[in-house]
Design a protein around this motif. Structure first.
Motif, short mmCIF file in Angstrom:
data_model
loop_
_atom_site.label_atom_id
_atom_site.label_comp_id
_atom_site.label_asym_id
_atom_site.label_seq_id
_atom_site.Cartn_x
_atom_site.Cartn_y
_atom_site.Cartn_z
N PHE A 179 7.26 5.67 -11.02
CA PHE A 179 7.46 6.64 -9.69
C PHE A 179 7.80 7.97 -10.36
N GLY A 180 7.35 9.28 -9.66
CA GLY A 180 8.15 10.35 -9.63
C GLY A 180 9.48 10.46 -9.05
N TYR A 202 -3.52 4.54 -1.32
CA TYR A 202 -3.69 4.36 -2.83
C TYR A 202 -4.86 4.72 -3.29
N TYR A 246 -0.56 6.04 -5.96
CA TYR A 246 0.07 5.78 -4.67
C TYR A 246 0.96 6.63 -4.13
N LEU A 300 7.38 9.74 -2.30
CA LEU A 300 7.31 9.46 -3.60
C LEU A 300 5.68 9.06 -3.89
N ASP A 320 -7.46 3.76 -0.27
CA ASP A 320 -7.10 2.65 0.77
C ASP A 320 -6.03 3.54 1.64
N TYR A 326 4.24 6.95 -1.43
CA TYR A 326 5.15 6.18 -0.41
C TYR A 326 5.79 7.17 0.36
N ARG A 352 -3.59 -1.98 -10.27
CA ARG A 352 -2.90 -2.56 -9.19
C ARG A 352 -1.79 -3.83 -9.48
N SER A 353 -2.12 -4.39 -10.57
CA SER A 353 -1.30 -5.51 -10.90
C SER A 353 0.00 -5.17 -12.00
N ARG A 354 -0.17 -3.91 -12.54
CA ARG A 354 0.92 -3.65 -13.38
C ARG A 354 2.13 -2.83 -12.55
N GLY A 355 3.09 -2.91 -13.34
CA GLY A 355 4.42 -2.06 -12.76
C GLY A 355 4.07 -0.66 -12.51
N TYR A 356 4.45 -0.28 -11.36
CA TYR A 356 4.60 1.27 -11.16
C TYR A 356 5.42 2.15 -11.89
N PHE A 362 4.33 2.29 2.27
CA PHE A 362 3.37 2.37 1.72
C PHE A 362 2.36 3.45 2.57
N GLN A 391 9.98 7.32 2.03
CA GLN A 391 11.22 6.55 1.92
C GLN A 391 12.08 7.53 2.83
N LEU A 441 10.65 1.40 1.20
CA LEU A 441 9.47 2.38 0.88
C LEU A 441 8.34 1.99 1.51
#
Lengths: 110, 113
Positions: free
Chosen positions: B104-105, B48, B33, B91, B56, B35, B98-102, B45, B37, B43
């Motif tokens: 991030f860098g 994806y 993904y 970011l 997407d 994003y 998609r259903s799990r925690g992300y 979007f 900021q 954040l």
């Protein structure tokens, strides 16, 4: 269109106090509700998450309370510490991605 | 790698120039993904990627923004003809799905002058 509304925008709490951040959403199709913590200069990090089949989840000093009928969920930080000072984001999971709230800047005063 | 790596960490560019931002996701994460900021904001979007599926792109703010993901791993976000309003932290995050925690860098801070 903001998918999730977060409040307050900023919060100041004394050390040892309870910090409470609230989020509200409209779309009942959301099925995953995480909270992220972000320190300056870093990306957000997953703190705790809940699915709508439970009303509360606790991990250490952090608790999510979830009210499905009211379409609201909140983060409670017990015994808040100066090291908890950060920006907190709630999020909801859409079809493909997370939608984030606008963030709450928490300051814990020693 | 151990985490999501983004480069450069900071980029200053002149208005009208093109920029490329790079993201190296966690090995094995199929979802990626982007994003944006903005200062003091949440954040936003952007795009994806999931495996070999079509991305997407619904969050891209204009046709000056594009992204690709090569070989299901590294991703590049390109902003053409940069404008001052493009100044933000970009970011990247990756996840198993998609259903799990992300994860991030640390982001790329882009400043358009």
């Amino acid at each position: 269109q903001q998918q999730v509304k977060q409040s307050p925008q900023s919060l100041i709490v004394q050390k040892g106090g309870i910090s409470i951040i609230n989020c509200a959403y409209e779309n009942t199709a959301f099925d995953y509700f995480p909270w992220y913590q972000q320190f300056p200069g870093k990306g957000p990090a997953l703190l705790i998450a809940i699915r709508p089949d439970v009303s509360e989840k606790k991990e250490g000093r952090f608790t999510i309370s979830f009210n499905k009928s009211a379409k609201q969920f909140s983060l409670h930080i017990m015994d808040s510490q100066p090291g908890d000072s950060a920006t907190y984001f709630c999020a909801v999971l859409g079809a493909n991605n997370l939608f984030f709230g606008t963030g709450t800047r928490l300051t814990v005063i020693p | 790698g151990a985490g999501v790596s983004q480069s450069p960490s900071n980029k200053v560019t002149e208005k009208g120039k093109d920029v490329e931002l790079r993201c190296d996701p966690i090995s094995g994460h199929t979802a990626l993904y982007w994003y944006r900021q903005s200062l003091g904001q949440g954040l936003e979007f952007l795009i994806y990627f999931q495996g070999n599926s079509a991305p997407d792109k619904s969050g891209l703010p204009s046709d000056r923004f594009s992204a690709e993901r090569t070989g299901g791993s590294v991703s590049t976000l390109t902003i053409q003809r940069t404008q001052q309003e493009d100044s933000a932290v970009y970011l990247c995050a990756s996840s198993w799905d998609r259903s799990r925690g992300y994860t991030f860098g640390s982001g790329t801070r882009l400043t358009v002058v």
